[in-house]
Write a protein that holds these residues in place. Structure first.
Motif, PDB file in Angstrom:
ATOM      1  N   ALA A  12       0.848  -1.192   0.000  1.00 58.01           N
ATOM      2  CA  ALA A  12       0.000   0.000   0.000  1.00 58.01           C
ATOM      3  C   ALA A  12       0.882   1.240   0.000  1.00 58.01           C
ATOM      4  CB  ALA A  12      -0.934  -0.013   1.212  1.00 58.01           C
ATOM      5  N   SER A  13       1.440   1.544  -1.136  1.00 63.47           N
ATOM      6  CA  SER A  13       2.383   2.645  -1.249  1.00 63.47           C
ATOM      7  C   SER A  13       2.096   3.427  -2.514  1.00 63.47           C
ATOM      8  CB  SER A  13       3.816   2.108  -1.284  1.00 63.47           C
ATOM      9  OG  SER A  13       4.700   3.074  -1.786  1.00 63.47           O
ATOM     10  N   PRO A  14       2.019   4.773  -2.411  1.00 58.72           N
ATOM     11  CA  PRO A  14       1.831   5.584  -3.622  1.00 58.72           C
ATOM     12  C   PRO A  14       2.926   5.357  -4.642  1.00 58.72           C
ATOM     13  CG  PRO A  14       1.476   6.908  -1.645  1.00 58.72           C
ATOM     14  CD  PRO A  14       2.045   5.599  -1.196  1.00 58.72           C
ATOM     15  N   LEU A  15       4.161   5.108  -4.177  1.00 60.05           N
ATOM     16  CA  LEU A  15       5.251   4.846  -5.106  1.00 60.05           C
ATOM     17  C   LEU A  15       4.972   3.598  -5.927  1.00 60.05           C
ATOM     18  CD1 LEU A  15       8.511   5.603  -3.072  1.00 60.05           C
ATOM     19  CD2 LEU A  15       7.197   7.124  -4.548  1.00 60.05           C
ATOM     20  N   MET A  16       4.492   2.545  -5.272  1.00 55.94           N
ATOM     21  CA  MET A  16       4.206   1.311  -5.984  1.00 55.94           C
ATOM     22  C   MET A  16       3.031   1.471  -6.947  1.00 55.94           C
ATOM     23  SD  MET A  16       6.331  -1.081  -5.512  1.00 55.94           S
ATOM     24  CE  MET A  16       7.599  -1.699  -4.411  1.00 55.94           C
ATOM     25  N   GLU A  17       2.060   2.283  -6.562  1.00 55.38           N
ATOM     26  CA  GLU A  17       0.930   2.542  -7.453  1.00 55.38           C
ATOM     27  C   GLU A  17       1.403   3.264  -8.713  1.00 55.38           C
ATOM     28  OE1 GLU A  17      -1.994   4.647  -5.251  1.00 55.38           O
ATOM     29  OE2 GLU A  17      -2.419   2.976  -3.889  1.00 55.38           O
ATOM     30  N   ASP A  18       2.279   4.234  -8.540  1.00 57.57           N
ATOM     31  CA  ASP A  18       2.846   4.938  -9.700  1.00 57.57           C
ATOM     32  C   ASP A  18       3.680   3.988 -10.554  1.00 57.57           C
ATOM     33  OD1 ASP A  18       1.657   7.262  -8.825  1.00 57.57           O
ATOM     34  OD2 ASP A  18       3.482   8.081  -7.927  1.00 57.57           O
ATOM     35  N   ALA A  19       4.441   3.119  -9.889  1.00 54.32           N
ATOM     36  CA  ALA A  19       5.265   2.163 -10.622  1.00 54.32           C
ATOM     37  C   ALA A  19       4.392   1.187 -11.402  1.00 54.32           C
ATOM     38  CB  ALA A  19       6.173   1.404  -9.660  1.00 54.32           C
ATOM     39  N   GLN A  20       3.276   0.770 -10.811  1.00 50.81           N
ATOM     40  CA  GLN A  20       2.377  -0.167 -11.476  1.00 50.81           C
ATOM     41  C   GLN A  20       1.811   0.450 -12.760  1.00 50.81           C
ATOM     42  OE1 GLN A  20      -1.212  -1.178  -9.320  1.00 50.81           O
ATOM     43  NE2 GLN A  20      -1.311  -3.194 -10.301  1.00 50.81           N
ATOM     44  N   ALA A  21       1.436   1.722 -12.697  1.00 58.40           N
ATOM     45  CA  ALA A  21       0.910   2.397 -13.882  1.00 58.40           C
ATOM     46  C   ALA A  21       1.984   2.497 -14.963  1.00 58.40           C
ATOM     47  CB  ALA A  21       0.399   3.786 -13.506  1.00 58.40           C
ATOM     48  N   ALA A  22       3.211   2.779 -14.564  1.00 57.71           N
ATOM     49  CA  ALA A  22       4.311   2.870 -15.526  1.00 57.71           C
ATOM     50  C   ALA A  22       4.604   1.510 -16.145  1.00 57.71           C
ATOM     51  CB  ALA A  22       5.560   3.423 -14.836  1.00 57.71           C
ATOM     52  N   LEU A  23       4.551   0.453 -15.346  1.00 58.94           N
ATOM     53  CA  LEU A  23       4.786  -0.893 -15.858  1.00 58.94           C
ATOM     54  C   LEU A  23       3.732  -1.300 -16.878  1.00 58.94           C
ATOM     55  CD1 LEU A  23       5.829  -2.739 -12.584  1.00 58.94           C
ATOM     56  CD2 LEU A  23       7.262  -2.416 -14.592  1.00 58.94           C
ATOM     57  N   ALA A  24       2.483  -0.930 -16.606  1.00 57.94           N
ATOM     58  CA  ALA A  24       1.408  -1.254 -17.554  1.00 57.94           C
ATOM     59  C   ALA A  24       1.627  -0.542 -18.882  1.00 57.94           C
ATOM     60  CB  ALA A  24       0.058  -0.873 -16.952  1.00 57.94           C
ATOM     61  N   TRP A  25       2.050   0.717 -18.815  1.00 58.03           N
ATOM     62  CA  TRP A  25       2.340   1.472 -20.049  1.00 58.03           C
ATOM     63  C   TRP A  25       3.524   0.853 -20.783  1.00 58.03           C
ATOM     64  CZ3 TRP A  25       6.626   4.139 -21.827  1.00 58.03           C
ATOM     65  CH2 TRP A  25       6.415   4.992 -22.924  1.00 58.03           C
ATOM     66  N   LEU A  26       4.556   0.473 -20.047  1.00 54.71           N
ATOM     67  CA  LEU A  26       5.746  -0.117 -20.641  1.00 54.71           C
ATOM     68  C   LEU A  26       5.418  -1.417 -21.369  1.00 54.71           C
ATOM     69  CD1 LEU A  26       8.902   0.200 -20.745  1.00 54.71           C
ATOM     70  CD2 LEU A  26       8.962  -1.289 -18.746  1.00 54.71           C
ATOM     71  N   ALA A  27       4.585  -2.253 -20.749  1.00 55.72           N
ATOM     72  CA  ALA A  27       4.214  -3.526 -21.370  1.00 55.72           C
ATOM     73  C   ALA A  27       3.472  -3.313 -22.677  1.00 55.72           C
ATOM     74  CB  ALA A  27       3.357  -4.338 -20.403  1.00 55.72           C
ATOM     75  N   GLN A  28       2.691  -2.250 -22.744  1.00 62.52           N
ATOM     76  CA  GLN A  28       1.922  -1.951 -23.949  1.00 62.52           C
ATOM     77  C   GLN A  28       2.816  -1.397 -25.057  1.00 62.52           C
ATOM     78  OE1 GLN A  28      -1.342  -2.529 -24.397  1.00 62.52           O
ATOM     79  NE2 GLN A  28      -1.399  -1.687 -26.476  1.00 62.52           N
ATOM     80  N   GLN A  29       3.725  -0.520 -24.697  1.00 57.70           N
ATOM     81  CA  GLN A  29       4.532   0.181 -25.692  1.00 57.70           C
ATOM     82  C   GLN A  29       5.788  -0.583 -26.116  1.00 57.70           C
ATOM     83  OE1 GLN A  29       3.792   3.102 -27.209  1.00 57.70           O
ATOM     84  NE2 GLN A  29       1.830   3.176 -26.148  1.00 57.70           N
ATOM     85  N   PHE A  30       6.394  -1.329 -25.193  1.00 54.46           N
ATOM     86  CA  PHE A  30       7.677  -1.983 -25.470  1.00 54.46           C
ATOM     87  C   PHE A  30       7.658  -3.445 -25.010  1.00 54.46           C
ATOM     88  CE2 PHE A  30       8.595   2.562 -24.934  1.00 54.46           C
ATOM     89  CZ  PHE A  30       9.224   2.838 -26.145  1.00 54.46           C
ATOM     90  N   PRO A  31       6.912  -4.287 -25.709  1.00 55.22           N
ATOM     91  CA  PRO A  31       6.816  -5.696 -25.302  1.00 55.22           C
ATOM     92  C   PRO A  31       8.113  -6.468 -25.449  1.00 55.22           C
ATOM     93  CG  PRO A  31       5.790  -5.369 -27.452  1.00 55.22           C
ATOM     94  CD  PRO A  31       6.105  -3.997 -26.913  1.00 55.22           C
ATOM     95  N   GLN A  32       9.111  -5.888 -26.124  1.00 56.96           N
ATOM     96  CA  GLN A  32      10.378  -6.583 -26.304  1.00 56.96           C
ATOM     97  C   GLN A  32      11.203  -6.662 -25.033  1.00 56.96           C
ATOM     98  OE1 GLN A  32       9.562  -3.562 -27.521  1.00 56.96           O
ATOM     99  NE2 GLN A  32      11.356  -2.378 -28.150  1.00 56.96           N
ATOM    100  N   VAL A  33      10.762  -5.984 -23.982  1.00 51.71           N
ATOM    101  CA  VAL A  33      11.446  -6.069 -22.700  1.00 51.71           C
ATOM    102  C   VAL A  33      10.413  -6.384 -21.623  1.00 51.71           C
ATOM    103  CG1 VAL A  33      11.237  -3.587 -22.239  1.00 51.71           C
ATOM    104  CG2 VAL A  33      13.014  -4.902 -21.101  1.00 51.71           C
ATOM    105  N   GLY A  34      10.794  -7.237 -20.659  1.00 56.86           N
ATOM    106  CA  GLY A  34       9.900  -7.562 -19.558  1.00 56.86           C
ATOM    107  C   GLY A  34      10.273  -6.775 -18.315  1.00 56.86           C
ATOM    108  N   ALA A  35       9.270  -6.409 -17.535  1.00 57.14           N
ATOM    109  CA  ALA A  35       9.518  -5.681 -16.289  1.00 57.14           C
ATOM    110  C   ALA A  35       8.401  -5.985 -15.314  1.00 57.14           C
ATOM    111  CB  ALA A  35       9.594  -4.172 -16.547  1.00 57.14           C
TER     112      ALA A  35
END
Length: 278
Positions: A12-35
């Motif tokens: 339950a951390s705002p940092l993790m929530e922000d990171a989760q949103a960034a990870l979702a965007w990354l998976a959509q835009q750059f599937p050639q790398v996993g995170a």
């Protein structure tokens, strides 16, 4: 289910929530790398441990050209690793303002197969990617310094291992790693309509005083051309290091190769821009 998404319980951390949103965007835009963050730990290894299995990664580079010698495989591996890490960590950083913990005692990786299809183009069945598992994120008064220090710490054992296995100098490898940051940040910036800001961050990171990443050759270049009567512009990253592709069977210099003079680079990039239709 998105294979890049976290599969565990998010703190339950705002940092993790922000990171989760960034990870979702990354998976959509750059599937050639996993995170991902924590979650499934199957087959992940800390960077320090993964370096003991460097031969698999070096052998994989041979799929990109025939006749690679050890140093060329090493150059391609550092370019491959640096670009993938820069996409994963840079995507989180540029989208959320968070700096992932890249320390080799914390960062874990997995070299994994994945399938990909872009429109009508189906990628080879043996395609593989690096998947990075992050443990923590930070913010500070100087995020460029935080990112720089973490990136250098993460690459140091990889670069030393590649040097020992291939004979490729550390200086050459650090230049390729810097190219990875600059190229990945440019791609992320273009995908998120923040190109100028992304380039500024990249240059602040790689030009850190006293850094092994710093060189006078790495830069961005805006190229203008006329395509179908319409003026177009595009920014390219000009390399500071050489991937040695020209040494392979039938290999040539890439358009942004550091071994080409500036006018030849510009001429080639202009022709590329015109040929690609903008």
């Amino acid at each position: 289910m998105d294979e890049n998404a976290n599969t565990g319980d998010w703190p339950a951390s705002p940092l993790m929530e922000d990171a989760q949103a960034a990870l979702a965007w990354l998976a959509q835009q750059f599937p050639q790398v996993g995170a991902s963050v924590d979650g499934d730990e199957t087959d992940f290894s800390l960077v320090a441990d993964a370096c003991r299995e460097i031969d698999e990664l070096l052998d994989y580079q041979g799929r990109f050209a025939a006749g690679m010698d050890d140093r060329t495989k090493g150059a391609h591996l550092v370019a491959f690793y640096g670009h993938h890490l820069s996409l994963a960590a840079g995507g989180i950083f540029l989208r959320s303002g968070l700096v992932p913990d890249l320390d080799p005692s914390s960062l874990a990786i997995r070299f994994e197969p994945y399938s990909r299809k872009d429109g009508a183009e189906v990628f080879p069945a043996d395609l593989r990617r690096l998947h990075f598992r992050f443990r923590d994120f930070r913010k500070g008064p100087d995020n460029a310094a935080l990112f720089h220090d973490g990136f250098v710490a993460s690459l140091a054992p990889v670069i030393e291992t590649v040097r020992a296995h291939t004979g490729l100098s550390s200086v050459a490898q650090w230049r390729l790693a810097a190219d990875g940051i600059a190229g990945a940040f440019l791609e992320i910036g273009a995908a998120s309509a923040q190109e100028e800001q992304a380039m500024a961050w990249a240059l602040a990171i790689v030009n850190t005083e006293g850094s092994p990443l710093k060189s006078g050759a790495l830069r961005y270049q805006k190229i203008a051309a006329i395509v179908d009567g319409v003026p177009v512009e595009r920014v390219f990253r000009l390399r500071s290091g050489c991937c040695l592709y020209y040494r392979t069977d039938g290999g040539t210099f890439c358009d942004v190769c550091v071994l080409l003079d500036e006018e030849t680079q510009k001429s080639r990039l202009r022709a590329h821009l015109e040929g690609a239709g903008g």
